[in-house]
Design an enzyme around this catalytic site. Sequence first.
Site, PDB file in Angstrom:
ATOM      1  CE  LYS A  46      66.121  47.183  -7.751  1.00 39.47           C
ATOM      2  NZ  LYS A  46      66.719  46.016  -8.278  1.00 39.47           N
ATOM      3  CE1 TYR A 269      97.951  43.988   5.968  1.00 42.34           C
ATOM      4  CE2 TYR A 269      96.170  44.761   5.642  1.00 42.34           C
ATOM      5  CZ  TYR A 269      96.789  44.895   6.495  1.00 42.34           C
ATOM      6  OH  TYR A 269      96.462  44.344   7.477  1.00 42.34           O
TER       7      TYR A 269
HETATM    8  C1  LIG Z   1      61.657  44.837 -12.339  1.00 43.42           C
HETATM    9  C2  LIG Z   1      62.539  46.503 -12.136  1.00 43.42           C
HETATM   10  N1  LIG Z   1      61.687  47.479 -12.524  1.00 43.42           N
HETATM   11  C3  LIG Z   1      62.531  48.575 -12.469  1.00 43.42           C
HETATM   12  C4  LIG Z   1      64.293  48.584 -11.596  1.00 43.42           C
HETATM   13  C5  LIG Z   1      64.401  50.095 -12.302  1.00 43.42           C
HETATM   14  O1  LIG Z   1      66.292  50.254 -12.867  1.00 43.42           O
HETATM   15  P1  LIG Z   1      67.061  50.687 -13.335  1.00 43.42           P
HETATM   16  O2  LIG Z   1      67.382  50.942 -11.626  1.00 43.42           O
HETATM   17  O3  LIG Z   1      67.761  50.739 -14.228  1.00 43.42           O
HETATM   18  O4  LIG Z   1      65.792  52.230 -13.246  1.00 43.42           O
HETATM   19  C6  LIG Z   1      64.723  47.389 -11.704  1.00 43.42           C
HETATM   20  C7  LIG Z   1      66.062  47.413 -10.548  1.00 43.42           C
HETATM   21  O5  LIG Z   1      66.871  46.914 -10.964  1.00 43.42           O
HETATM   22  C8  LIG Z   1      63.682  45.912 -11.856  1.00 43.42           C
HETATM   23  O6  LIG Z   1      64.372  44.810 -11.122  1.00 43.42           O
END
Ligand SMILES: Cc1ncc(COP(=O)(O)O)c(C=O)c1O
Length: 377
Positions: A46, A269
């Site tokens: 994601k 700045y």
């Molecule tokens: C529902 C869920 N599962 C798994 C993950 C993966 O987590 P991580 O990046 O800590 O491995 C996330 C990330 O935020 C998540 O929201």
Amino acid sequence: MAELTVRLGSAERVRARAPVDLGAVERNCATLKRHLGRAHLCAVVKADGYGHGATSCARAALAGGATWLAVATAAEAAELREDGIAAPLLVMGALTGAELEVALDAGADVVVWTEEFLRAVEATDRPARVHVKLDTGMHRLGTPDPDVAHRLVDRVAARDGLDLVGVMTHFATADEPESDFFDTQVERFRPFAEDVKRSHPGCIAHAANSAAVLRSEAAHFDMARCGIAVYGMDPFGQNPSLRDLEPALSLHSYIADLKELTPGESVGYGRSWTASTQTRVAVLPIGYGDGYRRGLSNAADVVIRGRRFPVVGTISMDNITVDVGDAAVAVGDSATLIGADGGERVTAEELARTLGTINYEITCGVSARVPRVPLRS
Ligand SMILES: Cc1ncc(COP(=O)(O)O)c(C=O)c1O
């Protein structure tokens, strides 16, 4: 984006670039897979693969042993499918009716935790692969009531066209080694998962994020959803090499100019830094517009020719300034803001600590203005 094979950190005059080492992504997945044994690895890609490039990292993760992918949004799932990614793909987030259609069009799995959303899935009258989420203490997504979760499971399993693929939960404190709330969540999820799997043997149970995988085998179940460790960052905010993780993303700029400063002269700045001795300040054409946060003003190091030099003055949108003293550096030299050069490395964890945030936010925050350059070490 074409995949380039270039030497990591090679000196090029590009104002801001972020090489992403897909070989590291692959090896990090192999490392996670070694921890997981028989359990599946689902690579979480994601937010454009935590800022690394979702599609290229998805491919590398699959090559490294991941068999599943996960994203937060329907649009992210659609993009992966458009790029030809065919692996099982879970959309973990809450979805509107329109987003549900996009996710199903993409052939992605969706997560259900309310009767209302299950009705929306049923109303599409389309085949759907479903995971039911139990909230074991995060109090974000998922139903906190195991009876509701069981009812949803049974309804999905009984309905033609719906496929009960998994049951899941998510940990609030897996990355806090002292927290026993993690164990509480594992023990709330376990009986639910075991009950469901007794009546629906094909259903998989998944709970673990990166920290949970590295912390406890008891949390592995049938699959783990790992993000941060896939990219070689440490879920506990420590040095990634302690857990054999290889940071995949680096961030580079170059010395565009060198300025001589006499004692008492300031830079940038607000004149937040003033030279106390005769010195030279290197100007790098990268700034908070590229995601190198203003909070790092007078507080971070940059590596040039294998040596650390301090960022001095206020970081602006498009430029930062670095005190290089009388070191043998020259206009055109490559500068490393995140990553390794010679024996020195600046990690996302180090910048996160300075900023009072987490490594996730550092790489997600590298802005769209910075080209990601996939390469393979
Ligand atoms: C529902 C869920 N599962 C798994 C993950 C993966 O987590 P991580 O990046 O800590 O491995 C996330 C990330 O935020 C998540 O929201």
